[in-house]
Scaffold this motif. Structure first.
Motif, PDB file in Angstrom:
ATOM      1  N   VAL A 153       0.869  -1.168   0.000  1.00  0.00           N
ATOM      2  CA  VAL A 153       0.000   0.000   0.000  1.00  0.00           C
ATOM      3  C   VAL A 153       0.911   1.224   0.000  1.00  0.00           C
ATOM      4  N   LEU A 154       0.821   2.028  -1.047  1.00  0.00           N
ATOM      5  CA  LEU A 154       1.627   3.243  -1.100  1.00  0.00           C
ATOM      6  C   LEU A 154       0.805   4.365  -0.481  1.00  0.00           C
ATOM      7  N   VAL A 155       1.327   4.899   0.619  1.00  0.00           N
ATOM      8  CA  VAL A 155       0.602   5.831   1.479  1.00  0.00           C
ATOM      9  C   VAL A 155       1.393   7.128   1.588  1.00  0.00           C
ATOM     10  N   GLY A 156       0.665   8.231   1.599  1.00  0.00           N
ATOM     11  CA  GLY A 156       1.306   9.524   1.779  1.00  0.00           C
ATOM     12  C   GLY A 156       0.455  10.432   2.639  1.00  0.00           C
ATOM     13  N   PRO A 157       0.998  11.580   3.003  1.00  0.00           N
ATOM     14  CA  PRO A 157       0.232  12.554   3.787  1.00  0.00           C
ATOM     15  C   PRO A 157      -0.820  13.217   2.913  1.00  0.00           C
ATOM     16  N   SER A 158      -1.980  13.478   3.483  1.00  0.00           N
ATOM     17  CA  SER A 158      -3.081  14.066   2.714  1.00  0.00           C
ATOM     18  C   SER A 158      -2.801  15.499   2.281  1.00  0.00           C
ATOM     19  N   ASP A 159      -1.902  16.176   2.976  1.00  0.00           N
ATOM     20  CA  ASP A 159      -1.673  17.588   2.686  1.00  0.00           C
ATOM     21  C   ASP A 159      -0.396  17.876   1.896  1.00  0.00           C
ATOM     22  N   SER A 160       0.262  16.825   1.378  1.00  0.00           N
ATOM     23  CA  SER A 160       1.453  17.054   0.563  1.00  0.00           C
ATOM     24  C   SER A 160       1.733  15.837  -0.314  1.00  0.00           C
ATOM     25  N   GLU A 161       2.712  15.995  -1.207  1.00  0.00           N
ATOM     26  CA  GLU A 161       3.073  14.913  -2.117  1.00  0.00           C
ATOM     27  C   GLU A 161       3.950  13.889  -1.417  1.00  0.00           C
ATOM     28  N   GLY A 162       4.216  12.799  -2.124  1.00  0.00           N
ATOM     29  CA  GLY A 162       5.097  11.768  -1.625  1.00  0.00           C
ATOM     30  C   GLY A 162       4.316  10.555  -1.166  1.00  0.00           C
ATOM     31  N   GLU A 163       5.044   9.441  -1.109  1.00  0.00           N
ATOM     32  CA  GLU A 163       4.427   8.200  -0.678  1.00  0.00           C
ATOM     33  C   GLU A 163       5.485   7.256  -0.148  1.00  0.00           C
ATOM     34  N   GLU A 164       5.049   6.396   0.754  1.00  0.00           N
ATOM     35  CA  GLU A 164       5.909   5.381   1.328  1.00  0.00           C
ATOM     36  C   GLU A 164       5.121   4.087   1.371  1.00  0.00           C
ATOM     37  N   SER A 165       5.824   2.978   1.511  1.00  0.00           N
ATOM     38  CA  SER A 165       5.203   1.666   1.387  1.00  0.00           C
ATOM     39  C   SER A 165       4.829   1.052   2.736  1.00  0.00           C
ATOM     40  N   LEU A 166       3.665   0.437   2.744  1.00  0.00           N
ATOM     41  CA  LEU A 166       3.194  -0.346   3.880  1.00  0.00           C
ATOM     42  C   LEU A 166       2.888  -1.731   3.321  1.00  0.00           C
ATOM     43  N   GLU A 167       3.484  -2.781   3.906  1.00  0.00           N
ATOM     44  CA  GLU A 167       3.289  -4.137   3.412  1.00  0.00           C
ATOM     45  C   GLU A 167       2.357  -4.920   4.315  1.00  0.00           C
ATOM     46  N   LEU A 168       1.410  -5.615   3.678  1.00  0.00           N
ATOM     47  CA  LEU A 168       0.444  -6.451   4.376  1.00  0.00           C
ATOM     48  C   LEU A 168       0.416  -7.826   3.710  1.00  0.00           C
ATOM     49  N   ILE A 169       0.116  -8.850   4.470  1.00  0.00           N
ATOM     50  CA  ILE A 169      -0.117 -10.180   3.920  1.00  0.00           C
ATOM     51  C   ILE A 169      -1.607 -10.445   4.028  1.00  0.00           C
ATOM     52  N   VAL A 170      -2.269 -10.564   2.883  1.00  0.00           N
ATOM     53  CA  VAL A 170      -3.693 -10.864   2.838  1.00  0.00           C
ATOM     54  C   VAL A 170      -3.825 -12.380   2.744  1.00  0.00           C
ATOM     55  N   CYS A 171      -4.626 -12.966   3.642  1.00  0.00           N
ATOM     56  CA  CYS A 171      -4.775 -14.421   3.621  1.00  0.00           C
ATOM     57  C   CYS A 171      -6.140 -14.844   4.154  1.00  0.00           C
ATOM     58  N   THR A 172      -6.515 -16.050   3.799  1.00  0.00           N
ATOM     59  CA  THR A 172      -7.742 -16.648   4.317  1.00  0.00           C
ATOM     60  C   THR A 172      -7.416 -17.426   5.589  1.00  0.00           C
ATOM     61  N   PRO A 173      -8.426 -17.733   6.394  1.00  0.00           N
ATOM     62  CA  PRO A 173      -8.181 -18.561   7.584  1.00  0.00           C
ATOM     63  C   PRO A 173      -7.533 -19.909   7.239  1.00  0.00           C
ATOM     64  N   ARG A 174      -7.922 -20.506   6.135  1.00  0.00           N
ATOM     65  CA  ARG A 174      -7.335 -21.791   5.737  1.00  0.00           C
ATOM     66  C   ARG A 174      -5.849 -21.653   5.412  1.00  0.00           C
ATOM     67  N   ALA A 175      -5.483 -20.581   4.707  1.00  0.00           N
ATOM     68  CA  ALA A 175      -4.067 -20.340   4.411  1.00  0.00           C
ATOM     69  C   ALA A 175      -3.289 -20.094   5.693  1.00  0.00           C
ATOM     70  N   LEU A 176      -3.897 -19.363   6.622  1.00  0.00           N
ATOM     71  CA  LEU A 176      -3.259 -19.121   7.916  1.00  0.00           C
ATOM     72  C   LEU A 176      -3.115 -20.425   8.693  1.00  0.00           C
ATOM     73  N   GLU A 177      -4.118 -21.251   8.645  1.00  0.00           N
ATOM     74  CA  GLU A 177      -4.071 -22.551   9.321  1.00  0.00           C
ATOM     75  C   GLU A 177      -2.923 -23.410   8.775  1.00  0.00           C
ATOM     76  N   ARG A 178      -2.748 -23.421   7.455  1.00  0.00           N
ATOM     77  CA  ARG A 178      -1.630 -24.171   6.864  1.00  0.00           C
ATOM     78  C   ARG A 178      -0.291 -23.609   7.329  1.00  0.00           C
ATOM     79  N   ARG A 179      -0.205 -22.303   7.413  1.00  0.00           N
ATOM     80  CA  ARG A 179       1.047 -21.671   7.866  1.00  0.00           C
ATOM     81  C   ARG A 179       1.355 -22.025   9.313  1.00  0.00           C
ATOM     82  N   VAL A 180       0.342 -21.983  10.161  1.00  0.00           N
ATOM     83  CA  VAL A 180       0.530 -22.357  11.564  1.00  0.00           C
ATOM     84  C   VAL A 180       0.957 -23.817  11.664  1.00  0.00           C
ATOM     85  N   ALA A 181       0.333 -24.679  10.885  1.00  0.00           N
ATOM     86  CA  ALA A 181       0.706 -26.105  10.899  1.00  0.00           C
ATOM     87  C   ALA A 181       2.156 -26.293  10.470  1.00  0.00           C
TER      88      ALA A 181
END
Length: 115
Positions: free
Chosen positions: A32-60
């Motif tokens: 997610v490229l995010v910046g301040p509402s009152d000026s230019e520029g952007e920086e990155s925010l990283e997220l992992i989108v997953c389903t409960p089943r994918a999370l369950e496999r990862r935990v296993a």
């Protein structure tokens, strides 16, 4: 000051045409490229989108999984996912960009975290 989402990117999927083979079992990186509402520029925010089943496999597989930067979803409805992420980011408010970045870090992995 408020945060504003400028762009969404994923190196793992096509955000315009996401159709996973198993709609109840998927995971992908969302930047997610995010910046301040009152000026230019952007920086990155990283997220992992997953389903409960994918999370369950990862935990296993790993035994223990910490929650941040997970966004747990029930379906591959990209417009719903992006709308929810945008809402979570754009509700954030703080007196300065540095303070706002501290709040972004609660959602995901911020580009300049620990710098």
């Amino acid at each position: 000051m408020r945060a504003v989402v400028r762009h969404f990117i994923s190196p793992d999927i096509d955000l315009d045409d996401f159709r996973p083979e198993e709609p109840a079992d998927f995971s992908f990186l969302l930047q997610v490229l995010v910046g301040p509402s009152d000026s230019e520029g952007e920086e990155s925010l990283e997220l992992i989108v997953c389903t409960p089943r994918a999370l369950e496999r990862r935990v296993a597989s790993e035994g223990v999984v910490f929650g941040r930067p997970l966004v747990i979803v029930e379906s591959p409805d990209i417009s719903r996912i992006l709308k929810a992420v945008r809402g979570a980011v754009e509700r954030l408010e703080a007196p300065s960009w540095d303070a706002l970045c501290g709040k972004l870090e609660r959602l995901g992995i911020y580009e300049f975290e620990d710098c």
